[in-house]
Design a protein around this motif. Structure first.
Motif, PDB file in Angstrom:
ATOM      1  N   PRO A 247       0.827  -1.213   0.000  1.00 54.25           N
ATOM      2  CA  PRO A 247       0.000   0.000   0.000  1.00 54.25           C
ATOM      3  C   PRO A 247       0.863   1.266   0.000  1.00 54.25           C
ATOM      4  N   GLY A 248       0.219   2.388  -0.209  1.00 51.54           N
ATOM      5  CA  GLY A 248       0.869   3.680  -0.072  1.00 51.54           C
ATOM      6  C   GLY A 248       2.006   3.963  -1.040  1.00 51.54           C
ATOM      7  N   LEU A 249       1.962   3.370  -2.210  1.00 53.13           N
ATOM      8  CA  LEU A 249       3.028   3.552  -3.195  1.00 53.13           C
ATOM      9  C   LEU A 249       2.734   4.738  -4.111  1.00 53.13           C
ATOM     10  N   PRO A 250       3.772   5.377  -4.634  1.00 53.62           N
ATOM     11  CA  PRO A 250       3.528   6.320  -5.718  1.00 53.62           C
ATOM     12  C   PRO A 250       2.996   5.506  -6.898  1.00 53.62           C
ATOM     13  N   LEU A 251       1.871   5.887  -7.446  1.00 55.39           N
ATOM     14  CA  LEU A 251       1.236   5.095  -8.493  1.00 55.39           C
ATOM     15  C   LEU A 251       0.535   6.008  -9.479  1.00 55.39           C
ATOM     16  N   MET A 252       0.773   5.766 -10.753  1.00 53.71           N
ATOM     17  CA  MET A 252       0.090   6.527 -11.785  1.00 53.71           C
ATOM     18  C   MET A 252      -0.544   5.554 -12.767  1.00 53.71           C
ATOM     19  N   ILE A 253      -1.823   5.738 -12.993  1.00 57.93           N
ATOM     20  CA  ILE A 253      -2.563   4.959 -13.979  1.00 57.93           C
ATOM     21  C   ILE A 253      -3.257   5.946 -14.896  1.00 57.93           C
ATOM     22  N   LYS A 254      -3.040   5.786 -16.180  1.00 61.45           N
ATOM     23  CA  LYS A 254      -3.677   6.659 -17.173  1.00 61.45           C
ATOM     24  C   LYS A 254      -3.418   8.136 -16.890  1.00 61.45           C
ATOM     25  N   ASN A 255      -2.153   8.446 -16.577  1.00 67.13           N
ATOM     26  CA  ASN A 255      -1.711   9.825 -16.347  1.00 67.13           C
ATOM     27  C   ASN A 255      -2.395  10.492 -15.154  1.00 67.13           C
ATOM     28  N   SER A 256      -2.825   9.688 -14.173  1.00 71.76           N
ATOM     29  CA  SER A 256      -3.471  10.223 -12.980  1.00 71.76           C
ATOM     30  C   SER A 256      -2.964   9.493 -11.738  1.00 71.76           C
ATOM     31  N   CYS A 257      -2.774  10.235 -10.675  1.00 70.13           N
ATOM     32  CA  CYS A 257      -2.371   9.648  -9.394  1.00 70.13           C
ATOM     33  C   CYS A 257      -3.558   9.417  -8.460  1.00 70.13           C
ATOM     34  N   SER A 258      -4.766   9.451  -8.997  1.00 68.10           N
ATOM     35  CA  SER A 258      -5.963   9.134  -8.209  1.00 68.10           C
ATOM     36  C   SER A 258      -5.838   7.712  -7.673  1.00 68.10           C
ATOM     37  N   PRO A 259      -6.599   7.374  -6.617  1.00 68.10           N
ATOM     38  CA  PRO A 259      -6.504   6.025  -6.054  1.00 68.10           C
ATOM     39  C   PRO A 259      -6.656   4.937  -7.112  1.00 68.10           C
ATOM     40  N   GLY A 260      -5.800   3.934  -6.996  1.00 62.21           N
ATOM     41  CA  GLY A 260      -5.824   2.834  -7.949  1.00 62.21           C
ATOM     42  C   GLY A 260      -5.104   1.611  -7.430  1.00 62.21           C
ATOM     43  N   VAL A 261      -5.197   0.540  -8.192  1.00 64.39           N
ATOM     44  CA  VAL A 261      -4.621  -0.749  -7.825  1.00 64.39           C
ATOM     45  C   VAL A 261      -4.043  -1.409  -9.075  1.00 64.39           C
ATOM     46  N   LEU A 262      -2.862  -1.987  -8.922  1.00 65.56           N
ATOM     47  CA  LEU A 262      -2.284  -2.870  -9.941  1.00 65.56           C
ATOM     48  C   LEU A 262      -2.141  -4.238  -9.292  1.00 65.56           C
ATOM     49  N   LEU A 263      -2.619  -5.265  -9.969  1.00 67.51           N
ATOM     50  CA  LEU A 263      -2.619  -6.612  -9.412  1.00 67.51           C
ATOM     51  C   LEU A 263      -1.912  -7.561 -10.364  1.00 67.51           C
TER      52      LEU A 263
END
Length: 118
Positions: A44-60
């Protein structure tokens, strides 16, 4: 022995023991594997960008022997996992990414050997 690795920018408090147990139960059922053989790690709590956004997300990442080796199977797994993650974490589908890895018996270590020899 499926292996699940969930990475997220959500805080650790989002991943309670109850969530972990439910997630293992849902993914085990989806993959057709016993819950007691599941392995899960959450980052948890990682710097994460999905689709050019840092909104809450998950990579599995889902790795398994005999359960993730076809598009048809992974389509079914994906639907069940997406349903759980969207409802439990209040995420939209565009904030979740899943990668399926098909493992062979010789790629999984257990009891000082590999599954091929057990």
């Amino acid at each position: 022995m499926p292996f699940l690795e969930l990475q997220s920018n959500l805080p650790a408090s989002s991943f309670t023991e109850d969530f972990l147990k439910k997630f293992v139960s849902v993914t085990a059922a989806a993959l057709g594997k016993p819950e007691e053989r599941m392995h899960l790690v959450v980052h948890p709590g990682l710097p994460l960008m999905i689709k050019n956004s840092c909104s809450p997300g998950v990579l599995l990442s889902v790795s398994a022997v005999g359960a993730t080796d076809s598009a048809e199977k992974n389509k079914e797994h994906s639907a069940k996992i997406f349903n759980f993650l969207t409802s439990e974490l209040n995420l939209s589908e565009d904030r979740i990414g899943i990668v399926f890895h098909a493992l062979q018996l010789h790629q999984v270590g257990k009891r000082g050997t590999v599954m091929s020899f057990l």
